[in-house]
Design a protein around this motif. Structure first.
Motif, mmCIF file in Angstrom:
data_model
loop_
_atom_site.group_PDB
_atom_site.id
_atom_site.type_symbol
_atom_site.label_atom_id
_atom_site.label_comp_id
_atom_site.label_asym_id
_atom_site.label_seq_id
_atom_site.Cartn_x
_atom_site.Cartn_y
_atom_site.Cartn_z
ATOM 1 N N THR A 156 0.710 -1.307 -0.234
ATOM 2 C CA THR A 156 -0.034 -0.111 -0.131
ATOM 3 C C THR A 156 1.065 0.685 -0.353
ATOM 4 N N ASP A 157 2.514 1.223 0.039
ATOM 5 C CA ASP A 157 2.909 2.125 0.297
ATOM 6 C C ASP A 157 4.324 1.629 -0.264
ATOM 7 N N VAL A 158 4.920 2.190 -1.484
ATOM 8 C CA VAL A 158 5.911 2.331 -2.047
ATOM 9 C C VAL A 158 7.100 1.640 -1.154
ATOM 10 N N LYS A 159 7.471 2.385 0.290
ATOM 11 C CA LYS A 159 8.345 2.201 1.731
ATOM 12 C C LYS A 159 8.649 1.140 1.470
ATOM 13 N N GLN A 160 7.357 0.169 1.296
ATOM 14 C CA GLN A 160 6.729 -1.164 1.686
ATOM 15 C C GLN A 160 7.806 -2.289 0.762
ATOM 16 N N ILE A 161 8.479 -1.755 0.022
ATOM 17 C CA ILE A 161 8.637 -2.506 -0.937
ATOM 18 C C ILE A 161 10.904 -2.892 -0.339
ATOM 19 N N LYS A 162 10.757 -3.811 0.013
ATOM 20 C CA LYS A 162 12.291 -4.075 0.780
ATOM 21 C C LYS A 162 12.668 -5.200 -0.477
ATOM 22 N N LYS A 163 13.577 -4.476 -1.332
ATOM 23 C CA LYS A 163 14.584 -4.120 -2.176
ATOM 24 C C LYS A 163 14.780 -5.773 -2.569
ATOM 25 N N ASN A 164 15.686 -5.768 -1.301
ATOM 26 C CA ASN A 164 16.810 -6.938 -1.193
ATOM 27 C C ASN A 164 15.890 -8.624 -0.976
ATOM 28 N N ASP A 165 14.576 -8.182 -0.336
ATOM 29 C CA ASP A 165 14.078 -9.560 -0.661
ATOM 30 C C ASP A 165 12.957 -9.587 -1.738
ATOM 31 N N LEU A 166 12.538 -8.342 -2.476
ATOM 32 C CA LEU A 166 12.344 -8.428 -4.021
ATOM 33 C C LEU A 166 12.679 -9.193 -4.527
ATOM 34 N N LYS A 167 14.589 -9.416 -4.628
ATOM 35 C CA LYS A 167 15.103 -9.689 -5.667
ATOM 36 C C LYS A 167 15.922 -11.185 -5.470
ATOM 37 N N LEU A 168 15.664 -11.407 -3.835
ATOM 38 C CA LEU A 168 16.192 -13.040 -3.316
ATOM 39 C C LEU A 168 14.509 -14.145 -3.898
ATOM 40 N N TRP A 169 13.511 -13.441 -4.159
ATOM 41 C CA TRP A 169 12.112 -14.058 -4.353
ATOM 42 C C TRP A 169 12.558 -14.093 -6.009
ATOM 43 N N LEU A 170 12.779 -12.589 -6.962
ATOM 44 C CA LEU A 170 13.698 -13.003 -8.554
ATOM 45 C C LEU A 170 13.841 -13.968 -8.930
ATOM 46 N N SER A 171 15.120 -14.523 -8.048
ATOM 47 C CA SER A 171 16.255 -14.710 -8.264
ATOM 48 C C SER A 171 15.900 -16.730 -7.913
ATOM 49 N N LYS A 172 14.834 -16.873 -7.210
ATOM 50 C CA LYS A 172 14.220 -17.971 -7.111
ATOM 51 C C LYS A 172 13.425 -17.672 -8.082
ATOM 52 N N ALA A 173 12.436 -16.993 -7.777
ATOM 53 C CA ALA A 173 11.530 -17.425 -9.465
ATOM 54 C C ALA A 173 12.151 -17.405 -11.031
ATOM 55 N N LYS A 174 13.779 -17.641 -11.105
ATOM 56 C CA LYS A 174 14.244 -17.723 -12.293
ATOM 57 C C LYS A 174 14.731 -19.831 -12.246
ATOM 58 N N LYS A 175 15.133 -19.295 -10.883
ATOM 59 C CA LYS A 175 15.608 -20.918 -10.641
ATOM 60 C C LYS A 175 14.329 -22.471 -9.975
ATOM 61 N N ILE A 176 13.313 -21.892 -10.099
ATOM 62 C CA ILE A 176 11.354 -22.020 -9.005
ATOM 63 C C ILE A 176 10.823 -22.398 -10.185
ATOM 64 N N GLN A 177 10.479 -22.845 -11.199
ATOM 65 C CA GLN A 177 9.519 -22.867 -12.453
ATOM 66 C C GLN A 177 8.532 -23.630 -12.067
ATOM 67 N N TRP A 178 7.199 -23.502 -11.963
ATOM 68 C CA TRP A 178 5.623 -24.844 -12.263
ATOM 69 C C TRP A 178 5.519 -24.637 -13.602
ATOM 70 N N ASP A 179 5.159 -25.408 -14.762
ATOM 71 C CA ASP A 179 4.605 -25.172 -16.265
ATOM 72 C C ASP A 179 3.127 -24.586 -16.016
ATOM 73 N N TYR A 180 2.679 -23.747 -15.911
ATOM 74 C CA TYR A 180 2.144 -22.649 -16.083
ATOM 75 C C TYR A 180 1.733 -22.576 -17.852
ATOM 76 N N LYS A 181 2.643 -22.754 -18.842
ATOM 77 C CA LYS A 181 2.391 -22.316 -19.688
ATOM 78 C C LYS A 181 1.629 -23.568 -20.280
ATOM 79 N N ASN A 182 1.756 -24.857 -19.465
ATOM 80 C CA ASN A 182 1.113 -25.870 -20.336
ATOM 81 C C ASN A 182 0.001 -26.220 -19.048
ATOM 82 N N ILE A 183 -0.530 -25.502 -18.867
ATOM 83 C CA ILE A 183 -1.409 -26.306 -17.405
ATOM 84 C C ILE A 183 -3.013 -26.364 -18.012
ATOM 85 N N VAL A 184 -3.327 -25.871 -19.093
ATOM 86 C CA VAL A 184 -4.794 -25.844 -19.691
ATOM 87 C C VAL A 184 -4.417 -27.760 -20.551
#
Length: 129
Positions: free
Chosen positions: A91-119
């Protein structure tokens, strides 16, 4: 910034625009090889056609959604829905913790489930990475 994403940002309140701009900046810097576009009415980043992360406006603020976030094994994001997604809400830009966000994005590159073919798989998710 892509015109469709810019239009999405420009439709936000000044507070939400600030949040969206920071999320866009950090996501783009950490997923430089991703495709980004408006998908289901909000900005989403894809790797090899698979949705990875996106954000959207809710009544309660801006929701940052990681499609495979429940598999990250980190704190700060909350399970969302019946598949593998997890989110965090701002609800406020000050709530965004860049280090947490960078960690989550790093995980997002390494850990993926196949949503492209879910249908095609009739709602069954398979792990890609």
């Amino acid at each position: 910034m892509e015109q469709d994403i810019k239009a999405y940002h420009n439709s936000q309140s000044p507070e939400d625009l600030e949040i969206c701009n920071l999320l866009y900046e950090v996501i783009c810097a950490n997923l430089p090889k991703s495709e980004r576009k408006i998908w289901h009415a909000h900005p989403v980043w894809f790797l090899d056609g698979n949705p990875i992360v996106g954000y959207s406006k809710l009544k309660s603020g801006i929701r940052l959604l990681f499609w495979s976030g429940q598999s990250f094994g980190v704190e700060g994001i909350t399970p969302e829905g019946s598949f593998k997604a997890a989110d965090v809400r701002y609800t406020d830009v000050k709530q965004i913790k860049k280090n947490d966000l960078k960690l989550w994005l790093s995980k997002a590159k390494k850990i993926q489930w196949d949503y492209k073919n879910i249908v095609k798989r009739k709602g069954v998710l398979e792990r890609l990475k």
